[in-house]
Design a protein around this motif. Structure first.
Motif: not given
Ligand code: ZN
Ligand code: AMP
Length: 461
Positions: A28-32, A212-214, A237-243
């Protein structure tokens, strides 16, 4: 424990049966948080929601078979601005704020994740990933910046289900002359000499936020993992961009299989946020402010869990006082429970049904009414209300009761001499009124706090 878990996947917009990629290691990954200030109450919502998910997975797959990563964003323009405004160093600010966050989350019953990577510890991995994206034709360098080319990734926007045109219309896209497409986003940017920066193939600079999350999820969980979580304000945009970054850099993996998003904590219908100025911090709430008494962490947690994570919720003082009364009652009930560690199946099933914490709490009310204290105790434990035992604020004052028992015994002794039992009767009535059972025998006086025990009512004794 063999319990089917159903989760609403934001990517498919469906409730799906959860099937781990590897049941021996559920990932599991969660943005902190971005660490520049105290966490506000809204920031506690994802921390608590995903803590319950972590606990459920540990219960079902075994504690050693779950890996939970929650990052700290410790390189960010808001941090730089805070450092410049206060004259303090960035390192000092991020270290202090990180510790505040950990303390506040511990106070609301959030367990430490397996890993808590800090962005600044993964700059090399970010640089390597950006170089790889350039190499693969998904990113380009322009005027010292490196940008992700959204047109190179056909599935861009798939999470939120929006077209690139819709996204341009709906977002505050930063227009810059060096962008090929206005939606292209920054992977790397030049840093001014007085700001944090790292040497890179594109000169001294610092990463954009999303990379960073990627990079950290790849390092710690691999190219494919089970669940990615965060607030729904991060979906675009954050999660779209991570993907986009992760799927283009690691086409062999699928990045996150299931996406979970919590709804926002609101104040009068608006998202609680620092930029709107309608926030209060977890710390203020815990400590009390403006003459108001502090709210125990368990109470904050209980209020949060009373609303399903996919629904917006309002924090109200009324909810907090109801939660406090319920928890007090439950904690008083379980003091004498046997140490039965099996959580009640109704509570586990509620959590396994898309983390229905509101239903779990309803089930616990039934357990309390039925006097099933072992199940109630184990369920409170599963939901994270007993990590440090029964909290002091909820504890019946044992010491005071034993003092009172001695006093009552003495008063009774005197009454036997004088044959005037009026003071004994007065004390007994007041104790009963406060929810204390009074047992008198030749051996002495015993006082037992019951379910409705209220220490405040003992004050006159
Ligand atoms: Zn993130
Ligand atoms: P931030 O420090 O703003 O990046 O936020 C950290 C986490 O808190 C993210 O997962 C956000 O989605 C979440 N968050 C921020 N504001 C709220 C809110 N009002 N309600 C619920 N979650 C929030």
């Amino acid at each position: 424990m063999d319990v089917p878990i159903w989760l609403t996947n934001s990517r498919t917009r469906k409730k799906e049966l959860f099937e781990p990629i590897d049941p021996d290691n559920v990932r599991i990954y969660v943005c902190g948080p971005t660490v520049y200030d105290r966490a506000h109450l809204g920031n506690a919502r994802p921390a608590i929601v995903f803590d319950v998910l972590f606990r459920l997975m540990r219960q079902v797959y075994g504690p050693e078979h779950v890996t939970y990563v929650r990052n700290f964003t410790d390189v960010d323009d808001k941090i730089n601005a805070r450092a410049q405004a206060s004259g303090r160093s960035i390192g000092e600010i991020t270290a202090e704020t990180t510790q505040w966050y950990l303390d506040d989350m511990a106070a609301v019953g959030v367990m430490e994740p397996t890993h808590m990577p800090r962005a600044t510890e993964f700059i090399d991995q970010m640089i390597a990933m950006i170089a790889d994206l350039i190499e693969k034709g998904h990113a380009y360098e322009a005027e010292g910046h490196v940008l992700f080319a959204v047109e190179s990734y056909k599935a861009y926007g798939g999470l939120s289900g929006r077209s690139v045109d819709d996204m341009i219309a709906g977002a505050r896209v930063e227009v810059a002359p060096y962008k090929r497409n206005p939606m292209d986003f920054v992977l790397w940017k030049p840093s001014e000499p007085e700001l944090p920066g790292w040497e890179s193939p594109w000169g001294r600079g610092r990463p954009g936020w999303h990379i960073e999350c990627s990079a950290m999820s790849y390092e710690l969980l691999g190219a494919s993992f089970d669940i990615h979580g965060g607030g729904n304000d991060l979906m675009f945009p954050h999660h779209e961009n991570e993907i986009a970054q992760s799927c283009c850099a690691h086409p062999e993996g699928g990045f996150a299989k299931v996406w979970l998003h919590n709804e926002m904590l609101q104040v009068e219908g608006k998202k609680m946020s620092k930029s709107l100025g309608n926030f209060f911090t977890v710390h203020d709430l815990l400590e009390g402010r403006d003459g108001q008494a502090g709210v125990p962490g368990e109470v904050i947690r209980f209020v949060m869990l009373s609303t399903h994570y996919r629904k917006p919720m309002d924090w109200t003082a009324e909810k907090a006082s109801q939660a406090e009364a319920t928890l007090k009652k439950w904690y008083a009930q379980i003091t004498e429970a046997l140490d039965n560690e099996v959580p009640y199946v109704g509570v586990v099933n509620a959590l396994a049904d898309d983390l229905n914490t509101a239903k779990a709490i309803a089930e616990m009310h039934q357990l309390s009414l039925a006097g099933d204290t072992p199940s109630l105790r184990a369920s409170l434990k599963l939901l994270g209300f007993l990590d440090h035992g029964i909290p002091d604020w909820a504890r019946g004052p044992d010491f005071d009761l034993s003092e009172l028992a001695d006093k009552l015994a003495a008063v009774r002794g005197a009454a036997m001499e004088s044959k005037d039992f009026s003071e004994v009767d007065r004390m007994k009535a007041a104790l009963l009124e406060a929810g204390v059972e009074v047992r008198m025998s030749k051996a002495g006086v015993e006082l037992l706090p019951g379910a409705g025990f209220d220490a405040a009512k003992l004050e006159g004794l």
